[in-house]
Design a protein around this motif. Structure first.
Motif, PDB file in Angstrom:
ATOM      1  N   TRP A 153       0.839  -1.206   0.000  1.00  0.00           N
ATOM      2  CA  TRP A 153       0.000   0.000   0.000  1.00  0.00           C
ATOM      3  C   TRP A 153       0.880   1.265   0.000  1.00  0.00           C
ATOM      4  O   TRP A 153       0.600   2.242   0.690  1.00  0.00           O
ATOM      5  CB  TRP A 153      -0.969  -0.005   1.191  1.00  0.00           C
ATOM      6  CG  TRP A 153      -1.908  -1.162   1.156  1.00  0.00           C
ATOM      7  CD1 TRP A 153      -3.062  -1.271   0.422  1.00  0.00           C
ATOM      8  CD2 TRP A 153      -1.781  -2.407   1.862  1.00  0.00           C
ATOM      9  NE1 TRP A 153      -3.640  -2.494   0.631  1.00  0.00           N
ATOM     10  CE2 TRP A 153      -2.889  -3.211   1.516  1.00  0.00           C
ATOM     11  CE3 TRP A 153      -0.827  -2.908   2.763  1.00  0.00           C
ATOM     12  CZ2 TRP A 153      -3.074  -4.498   2.024  1.00  0.00           C
ATOM     13  CZ3 TRP A 153      -1.015  -4.189   3.268  1.00  0.00           C
ATOM     14  CH2 TRP A 153      -2.120  -4.964   2.895  1.00  0.00           C
ATOM     15  N   ASP A 173      -4.912   0.498  -4.183  1.00  0.00           N
ATOM     16  CA  ASP A 173      -3.574   0.844  -3.713  1.00  0.00           C
ATOM     17  C   ASP A 173      -3.551   1.367  -2.284  1.00  0.00           C
ATOM     18  O   ASP A 173      -2.480   1.651  -1.751  1.00  0.00           O
ATOM     19  CB  ASP A 173      -2.973   1.934  -4.613  1.00  0.00           C
ATOM     20  CG  ASP A 173      -2.978   1.552  -6.076  1.00  0.00           C
ATOM     21  OD1 ASP A 173      -2.381   0.523  -6.417  1.00  0.00           O
ATOM     22  OD2 ASP A 173      -3.582   2.295  -6.889  1.00  0.00           O
ATOM     23  N   ARG A 175      -5.588   1.820   1.842  1.00  0.00           N
ATOM     24  CA  ARG A 175      -6.469   1.285   2.874  1.00  0.00           C
ATOM     25  C   ARG A 175      -7.567   2.307   3.141  1.00  0.00           C
ATOM     26  O   ARG A 175      -7.327   3.516   3.062  1.00  0.00           O
ATOM     27  CB  ARG A 175      -5.683   1.024   4.165  1.00  0.00           C
ATOM     28  CG  ARG A 175      -4.502   0.073   3.987  1.00  0.00           C
ATOM     29  CD  ARG A 175      -4.945  -1.324   3.643  1.00  0.00           C
ATOM     30  NE  ARG A 175      -5.552  -1.983   4.774  1.00  0.00           N
ATOM     31  CZ  ARG A 175      -4.909  -2.796   5.609  1.00  0.00           C
ATOM     32  NH1 ARG A 175      -3.635  -3.076   5.404  1.00  0.00           N
ATOM     33  NH2 ARG A 175      -5.544  -3.371   6.621  1.00  0.00           N
ATOM     34  N   PRO A 195     -10.287   0.537  -1.941  1.00  0.00           N
ATOM     35  CA  PRO A 195      -9.316   0.292  -0.870  1.00  0.00           C
ATOM     36  C   PRO A 195      -9.608  -0.979  -0.081  1.00  0.00           C
ATOM     37  O   PRO A 195     -10.761  -1.409   0.034  1.00  0.00           O
ATOM     38  CB  PRO A 195      -9.471   1.531   0.021  1.00  0.00           C
ATOM     39  CG  PRO A 195     -10.887   1.951  -0.178  1.00  0.00           C
ATOM     40  CD  PRO A 195     -11.176   1.676  -1.626  1.00  0.00           C
TER      41      PRO A 195
END
Length: 298
Positions: A153, A173, A175, A195
């Protein structure tokens, strides 16, 4: 929305060879969709030892038995042992995944290099690394990738813009809590972000009395109530595809009992009303159970 998108990060040579085929079989048995994200260059996992100086890294390593899950050989790749080139050596396995009906995409070229550097790197460096992954993906599959899901991430604005340049409609890509359209520092937007919304196994095993025997139930408790956007769950070929396969099998059964459809990122995206998605910034921040900062939905 009763959808859970399964996002499978494949970080290593061993994970590709051993974890991926096992995951394919499990998913087919459960009639579950998923998206496999491949590391396409050399396996330099051993170079991750540099992260030992980060706050919380050694604590995470001790909780999740890295040696047990990754194996000694993998932990020496890129240092005492040369790193095998995953995209060249494992191309037949990757093509078998697509032939079984699963979506595939780019995770990264060199996982450790991307994860440890991209957040502070230049547009030229970023484009070069992404370009190598893209070229290797096309060499393996014979067509462009539909999505990109960043290693660790870890991202920068140039990477988001590159996804847009590639014409991708959705990527994963960051959270966060629900799908959104990322707004970059210069005001530009990139393709929709899906996410990861649930914690990964290595983030919660060893915390608050959670171990391998009850971790599946801990995650199922988080998905017991329906929410507007469903969930994106990230699993790893090195964990759920190997030693923690019984945990993943329990999760798959539990989610089906909760009434969820288990789908790929492509199917999850297709179910969204894109016009209603919020535009939000991506920031750098920390989350429980993972060392260092990463891309977070603001």
């Amino acid at each position: 929305m009763r959808l859970i998108a399964l996002k499978i990060d494949v970080d290593t040579y061993r994970g590709t060879r051993e974890g991926v085929p096992q995951l394919v079989n499990m998913l087919l048995q459960h009639q579950a969709g998923a998206t496999f994200l491949f590391s396409l260059g050399p396996d330099h996992t051993g170079r991750a030892v540099r992260r030992a100086l980060r706050p919380g890294f050694m604590k995470k390593v001790s909780r999740t038995s890295v040696l047990e899950h990754y194996g000694l050989k993998t932990l020496l790749y890129g240092t005492l042992l040369p790193g095998p080139h995953i995209g060249r050596k494992c191309a037949p396995i990757m093509r078998d995944v697509a032939a079984a009906g699963f979506e595939t995409g780019i995770h990264t070229y060199d996982h450790v290099k991307w994860q440890d550097n991209v957040a502070s790197q230049t547009p030229a460096w970023t484009q070069a690394e992404m370009g190598k992954a893209y070229q290797q993906y096309v060499a393996v599959f014979g067509h462009p990738p539909s999505t990109h899901c960043a290693a660790g991430w870890q991202m920068n604005d140039s990477a988001y813009l590159q996804e847009q340049t590639w014409g991708m409609q959705y990527c994963s890509d960051a959270r966060g809590t629900h799908p959104f359209i990322p707004v970059l520092a210069n005001g530009a937007t990139s393709c929709v972000q899906l996410p990861t919304t649930l914690p990964t196994l290595d983030e919660i095993i060893g915390t608050d009395g959670i171990d391998t025997h009850n971790v599946a139930q801990a995650i199922l408790d988080m998905t017991a109530s329906e929410n507007e956007y469903g969930h994106v769950y990230t699993l790893h070929a090195e964990l759920e595809g190997q030693k923690l396969a019984p945990v993943f099998d329990e999760l798959l059964s539990g989610w089906k009992q909760q009434g969820y459809q288990l789908v790929s990122l492509a199917d999850y995206y297709a179910a969204l009303d894109i016009a209603q998605l919020p535009k939000q910034r991506v920031i750098q921040g920390e989350i429980p159970g993972r060392s260092g900062t990463l891309a977070l939905q603001a």
